[in-house]
Motif scaffolding. Structure first.
Motif, PDB file in Angstrom:
ATOM      1  N   ARG A  85     -31.139  28.661  17.637  1.00  0.00           N
ATOM      2  CA  ARG A  85     -32.494  29.129  17.943  1.00  0.00           C
ATOM      3  C   ARG A  85     -32.511  29.877  19.281  1.00  0.00           C
ATOM      4  O   ARG A  85     -33.146  30.915  19.415  1.00  0.00           O
TER       5      ARG A  85
ATOM      6  N   LEU B 143     -39.301  37.278  14.143  1.00  0.00           N
ATOM      7  CA  LEU B 143     -39.231  36.146  13.221  1.00  0.00           C
ATOM      8  C   LEU B 143     -38.938  36.564  11.787  1.00  0.00           C
ATOM      9  O   LEU B 143     -38.341  35.803  11.030  1.00  0.00           O
TER      10      LEU B 143
ATOM     11  N   ARG C  61     -36.060  30.387  13.997  1.00  0.00           N
ATOM     12  CA  ARG C  61     -37.225  29.998  14.791  1.00  0.00           C
ATOM     13  C   ARG C  61     -38.473  29.828  13.941  1.00  0.00           C
ATOM     14  O   ARG C  61     -39.545  29.525  14.452  1.00  0.00           O
ATOM     15  N   CYS C  62     -38.355  29.992  12.619  1.00  0.00           N
ATOM     16  CA  CYS C  62     -39.482  29.815  11.707  1.00  0.00           C
ATOM     17  C   CYS C  62     -39.549  28.393  11.145  1.00  0.00           C
ATOM     18  O   CYS C  62     -40.370  28.116  10.283  1.00  0.00           O
TER      19      CYS C  62
ATOM     20  N   PRO D 224     -43.184  33.829   8.671  1.00  0.00           N
ATOM     21  CA  PRO D 224     -43.531  34.536   9.904  1.00  0.00           C
ATOM     22  C   PRO D 224     -45.014  34.890  10.011  1.00  0.00           C
ATOM     23  O   PRO D 224     -45.582  34.853  11.105  1.00  0.00           O
TER      24      PRO D 224
ATOM     25  N   TRP E  65     -46.845  32.020  11.532  1.00  0.00           N
ATOM     26  CA  TRP E  65     -46.592  31.930  12.981  1.00  0.00           C
ATOM     27  C   TRP E  65     -47.437  32.958  13.721  1.00  0.00           C
ATOM     28  O   TRP E  65     -47.967  32.689  14.798  1.00  0.00           O
TER      29      TRP E  65
ATOM     30  N   GLU F 273     -44.496  30.670  18.414  1.00  0.00           N
ATOM     31  CA  GLU F 273     -43.546  29.843  17.666  1.00  0.00           C
ATOM     32  C   GLU F 273     -43.457  28.449  18.287  1.00  0.00           C
ATOM     33  O   GLU F 273     -43.846  28.238  19.426  1.00  0.00           O
ATOM     34  N   TYR F 274     -42.937  27.516  17.504  1.00  0.00           N
ATOM     35  CA  TYR F 274     -42.742  26.145  17.988  1.00  0.00           C
ATOM     36  C   TYR F 274     -41.530  26.100  18.912  1.00  0.00           C
ATOM     37  O   TYR F 274     -40.497  26.698  18.625  1.00  0.00           O
TER      38      TYR F 274
END
Length: 117
Positions: free
Chosen positions: A33, A43, A51-52, A82, A85, A91-92
């Motif tokens: 990540r 994304l 990163r999704c 994406p 997001w 993003e988380y």
């Protein structure tokens, strides 16, 4: 403690999306990540898709019991498209991915190394 505030487990099991059914060691997952973030991939780019994924409360079981026996449990991370997001606005980030993150015992370790208490 929720999966969002403490997602760390020895293994990560991915569900859905481009990496469906792939497993990683937690540190390797964070490294992938981070690499995606450093490469500035969007994304919706294949290199940005790591990163999704969002951690869930579910625990995954590897089909090979020896994996779980040797390495421990896996938290399931679920793919979020994406576009979702984008609606959420960001993003988380796992706790270890936040800027300025310091592991809980680092200051105690530094004091020990410096010879102070």
């Amino acid at each position: 403690m929720s999966a969002y505030s403490n997602p760390a487990t020895p293994l990560v099991a991915l569900e859905r999306g481009p990496s469906n059914r792939r497993w990683f060691f937690y540190r390797d997952w964070l490294a992938q990540r981070r690499s995606s973030r450093l490469g500035r991939y969007l994304l919706d780019h294949p290199c940005g898709s790591s990163r999704c994924y969002l951690p869930t409360e579910r625990i995954g079981t590897n089909a090979n019991p020896a994996i779980t026996e040797e390495h421990g449990i896996a938290r399931v991370w679920e793919y979020v498209p994406p576009a979702q997001w984008a609606r959420w606005g960001r993003e988380y980030l796992a706790p270890e991915e936040h800027p300025g993150y310091v592991p809980a015992n680092t200051s105690a370790d530094l004091k020990l190394m410096e010879g102070t208490s």
